[in-house]
Design a protein around this motif. Structure first.
Motif, PDB file in Angstrom:
ATOM      1  N   LEU A  28      -6.402  -0.514   9.422  1.00 53.21           N
ATOM      2  CA  LEU A  28      -6.204  -1.604   8.465  1.00 53.21           C
ATOM      3  C   LEU A  28      -6.020  -1.054   7.050  1.00 53.21           C
ATOM      4  CD1 LEU A  28      -6.003  -4.637   8.083  1.00 53.21           C
ATOM      5  CD2 LEU A  28      -8.505  -4.742   8.013  1.00 53.21           C
ATOM      6  N   ILE A  29      -6.808  -0.062   6.693  1.00 51.80           N
ATOM      7  CA  ILE A  29      -6.640   0.582   5.381  1.00 51.80           C
ATOM      8  C   ILE A  29      -5.247   1.193   5.284  1.00 51.80           C
ATOM      9  CG2 ILE A  29      -7.404   2.499   3.922  1.00 51.80           C
ATOM     10  CD1 ILE A  29     -10.278   1.927   5.014  1.00 51.80           C
ATOM     11  N   ASP A  30      -4.817   1.881   6.343  1.00 50.35           N
ATOM     12  CA  ASP A  30      -3.488   2.497   6.355  1.00 50.35           C
ATOM     13  C   ASP A  30      -2.390   1.442   6.223  1.00 50.35           C
ATOM     14  OD1 ASP A  30      -4.740   4.951   6.668  1.00 50.35           O
ATOM     15  OD2 ASP A  30      -4.268   5.116   8.812  1.00 50.35           O
ATOM     16  N   GLN A  31      -2.544   0.324   6.933  1.00 48.13           N
ATOM     17  CA  GLN A  31      -1.540  -0.749   6.865  1.00 48.13           C
ATOM     18  C   GLN A  31      -1.463  -1.330   5.451  1.00 48.13           C
ATOM     19  OE1 GLN A  31       0.663  -1.826   9.149  1.00 48.13           O
ATOM     20  NE2 GLN A  31       1.461  -3.356   7.741  1.00 48.13           N
ATOM     21  N   LEU A  32      -2.609  -1.572   4.862  1.00 52.26           N
ATOM     22  CA  LEU A  32      -2.636  -2.158   3.518  1.00 52.26           C
ATOM     23  C   LEU A  32      -2.076  -1.209   2.456  1.00 52.26           C
ATOM     24  CD1 LEU A  32      -6.158  -3.817   3.632  1.00 52.26           C
ATOM     25  CD2 LEU A  32      -3.958  -5.016   3.602  1.00 52.26           C
ATOM     26  N   SER A  33      -2.281   0.091   2.640  1.00 53.84           N
ATOM     27  CA  SER A  33      -1.894   1.054   1.606  1.00 53.84           C
ATOM     28  C   SER A  33      -0.541   1.722   1.865  1.00 53.84           C
ATOM     29  CB  SER A  33      -2.983   2.123   1.447  1.00 53.84           C
ATOM     30  OG  SER A  33      -3.160   2.839   2.651  1.00 53.84           O
ATOM     31  N   SER A  34       0.036   1.495   3.005  1.00 54.98           N
ATOM     32  CA  SER A  34       1.305   2.127   3.333  1.00 54.98           C
ATOM     33  C   SER A  34       2.447   1.557   2.493  1.00 54.98           C
ATOM     34  CB  SER A  34       1.624   1.892   4.819  1.00 54.98           C
ATOM     35  OG  SER A  34       2.959   2.240   5.111  1.00 54.98           O
ATOM     36  N   ASP A  35       3.380   2.429   2.140  1.00 54.71           N
ATOM     37  CA  ASP A  35       4.596   1.961   1.467  1.00 54.71           C
ATOM     38  C   ASP A  35       5.405   1.049   2.382  1.00 54.71           C
ATOM     39  OD1 ASP A  35       4.016   3.319  -0.871  1.00 54.71           O
ATOM     40  OD2 ASP A  35       5.160   5.094  -0.291  1.00 54.71           O
ATOM     41  N   PHE A  36       5.239   1.206   3.701  1.00 52.79           N
ATOM     42  CA  PHE A  36       5.936   0.372   4.673  1.00 52.79           C
ATOM     43  C   PHE A  36       5.122  -0.881   5.018  1.00 52.79           C
ATOM     44  CE2 PHE A  36       7.275   4.760   5.376  1.00 52.79           C
ATOM     45  CZ  PHE A  36       8.633   4.626   5.105  1.00 52.79           C
ATOM     46  N   GLY A  37       3.899  -0.942   4.507  1.00 54.18           N
ATOM     47  CA  GLY A  37       3.032  -2.108   4.695  1.00 54.18           C
ATOM     48  C   GLY A  37       2.975  -2.894   3.400  1.00 54.18           C
ATOM     49  N   ASP A  38       1.783  -2.962   2.831  1.00 54.86           N
ATOM     50  CA  ASP A  38       1.602  -3.772   1.627  1.00 54.86           C
ATOM     51  C   ASP A  38       1.663  -2.985   0.326  1.00 54.86           C
ATOM     52  OD1 ASP A  38       0.359  -6.738   2.485  1.00 54.86           O
ATOM     53  OD2 ASP A  38       0.213  -5.171   3.991  1.00 54.86           O
ATOM     54  N   GLY A  39       1.474  -1.676   0.385  1.00 54.87           N
ATOM     55  CA  GLY A  39       1.586  -0.841  -0.802  1.00 54.87           C
ATOM     56  C   GLY A  39       0.416  -0.891  -1.766  1.00 54.87           C
ATOM     57  N   TYR A  40      -0.755  -1.360  -1.307  1.00 59.87           N
ATOM     58  CA  TYR A  40      -1.937  -1.325  -2.175  1.00 59.87           C
ATOM     59  C   TYR A  40      -2.374   0.120  -2.375  1.00 59.87           C
ATOM     60  CZ  TYR A  40      -2.506  -6.358  -1.395  1.00 59.87           C
ATOM     61  OH  TYR A  40      -2.307  -7.701  -1.340  1.00 59.87           O
ATOM     62  N   GLU A  41      -3.056   0.381  -3.465  1.00 60.92           N
ATOM     63  CA  GLU A  41      -3.675   1.686  -3.665  1.00 60.92           C
ATOM     64  C   GLU A  41      -4.702   1.889  -2.543  1.00 60.92           C
ATOM     65  OE1 GLU A  41      -2.926   3.965  -5.968  1.00 60.92           O
ATOM     66  OE2 GLU A  41      -1.378   2.650  -6.816  1.00 60.92           O
ATOM     67  N   VAL A  42      -4.831   3.126  -2.064  1.00 61.80           N
ATOM     68  CA  VAL A  42      -5.781   3.417  -0.989  1.00 61.80           C
ATOM     69  C   VAL A  42      -7.186   2.989  -1.389  1.00 61.80           C
ATOM     70  CG1 VAL A  42      -6.857   5.251   0.388  1.00 61.80           C
ATOM     71  CG2 VAL A  42      -4.393   5.298  -0.046  1.00 61.80           C
ATOM     72  N   SER A  43      -7.563   3.222  -2.636  1.00 58.01           N
ATOM     73  CA  SER A  43      -8.908   2.858  -3.093  1.00 58.01           C
ATOM     74  C   SER A  43      -9.110   1.338  -3.043  1.00 58.01           C
ATOM     75  CB  SER A  43      -9.171   3.388  -4.501  1.00 58.01           C
ATOM     76  OG  SER A  43      -8.207   2.879  -5.410  1.00 58.01           O
ATOM     77  N   ASP A  44      -8.107   0.570  -3.431  1.00 46.49           N
ATOM     78  CA  ASP A  44      -8.223  -0.896  -3.378  1.00 46.49           C
ATOM     79  C   ASP A  44      -8.265  -1.383  -1.937  1.00 46.49           C
ATOM     80  OD1 ASP A  44      -8.290  -1.257  -6.140  1.00 46.49           O
ATOM     81  OD2 ASP A  44      -6.100  -1.461  -6.292  1.00 46.49           O
ATOM     82  N   ALA A  45      -7.441  -0.793  -1.077  1.00 43.96           N
ATOM     83  CA  ALA A  45      -7.439  -1.173   0.336  1.00 43.96           C
ATOM     84  C   ALA A  45      -8.788  -0.856   0.977  1.00 43.96           C
ATOM     85  CB  ALA A  45      -6.316  -0.442   1.074  1.00 43.96           C
ATOM     86  N   THR A  46      -9.357   0.291   0.637  1.00 48.61           N
ATOM     87  CA  THR A  46     -10.644   0.699   1.203  1.00 48.61           C
ATOM     88  C   THR A  46     -11.760  -0.248   0.760  1.00 48.61           C
ATOM     89  OG1 THR A  46      -9.926   2.997   1.264  1.00 48.61           O
ATOM     90  CG2 THR A  46     -12.306   2.603   1.383  1.00 48.61           C
ATOM     91  N   VAL A  47     -11.812  -0.561  -0.527  1.00 45.76           N
ATOM     92  CA  VAL A  47     -12.829  -1.488  -1.032  1.00 45.76           C
ATOM     93  C   VAL A  47     -12.661  -2.853  -0.368  1.00 45.76           C
ATOM     94  CG1 VAL A  47     -13.597  -2.771  -3.077  1.00 45.76           C
ATOM     95  CG2 VAL A  47     -13.203  -0.306  -3.222  1.00 45.76           C
ATOM     96  N   ALA A  48     -11.429  -3.308  -0.244  1.00 45.79           N
ATOM     97  CA  ALA A  48     -11.172  -4.617   0.369  1.00 45.79           C
ATOM     98  C   ALA A  48     -11.653  -4.650   1.812  1.00 45.79           C
ATOM     99  CB  ALA A  48      -9.676  -4.941   0.295  1.00 45.79           C
ATOM    100  N   VAL A  49     -11.282  -3.652   2.597  1.00 48.35           N
ATOM    101  CA  VAL A  49     -11.672  -3.619   4.008  1.00 48.35           C
ATOM    102  C   VAL A  49     -13.187  -3.502   4.148  1.00 48.35           C
ATOM    103  CG1 VAL A  49     -11.524  -2.251   6.137  1.00 48.35           C
ATOM    104  CG2 VAL A  49      -9.451  -2.756   4.822  1.00 48.35           C
TER     105      VAL A  49
END
Length: 130
Positions: free
Chosen positions: A53-74
């Motif tokens: 889920l972190i990878d999907q949220l932070s991927s350029d092919f997914g949502d493009g969130y910063e890894v740190s933001d995706a990690t905190v969110a998850v």
């Protein structure tokens, strides 16, 4: 992930009480709130591992969130990762046959779903592959 604690001071009639709160309990930023919304949408559609889920949220092919933001969110979500592994296992079995070991390998592989070995085993067993 290392637990980070912050001190919060609260005053009651001249007495200051210090409480320790986990850093994730702090207010989420707007990008983190948006990532939470995206994460919940993904989880409503199919099973995801924490890392997937972190990878999907932070991927350029997914949502493009910063890894740190995706990690905190998850990490701010209350997710039953065993249930997510089961959902993912059921989806795989609905599309094709898998041996118990093959499904566990698919669920736990870094190039697959990236569940922990324990979560993958739970999912495969509960889905009836083992």
């Amino acid at each position: 992930m290392k637990n980070v604690l912050t001190r919060v001071g609260i005053s009651f009639i001249g007495i200051t009480v210090l409480a320790v709160a986990p850093a994730w309990a702090q207010e989420l930023t707007n990008p983190q709130k948006n990532a939470v919304r995206s994460a919940n949408q993904y989880l409503s559609m199919q099973g995801f591992s924490r890392q997937g889920l972190i990878d999907q949220l932070s991927s350029d092919f997914g949502d493009g969130y910063e890894v740190s933001d995706a990690t905190v969110a998850v990490d701010s979500l209350e997710v039953d990762w065993n249930k997510e592994a089961l959902d993912s296992a059921k989806l795989y079995l609905s599309m094709q046959g898998f041996s118990c070991k093959g499904l566990i390998d698919q669920l736990s592989s870094e190039s697959g779903d990236n569940f922990t070995e324990s979560q993958a085993t739970y999912g495969a067993q509960q889905a009836g592959a083992c």
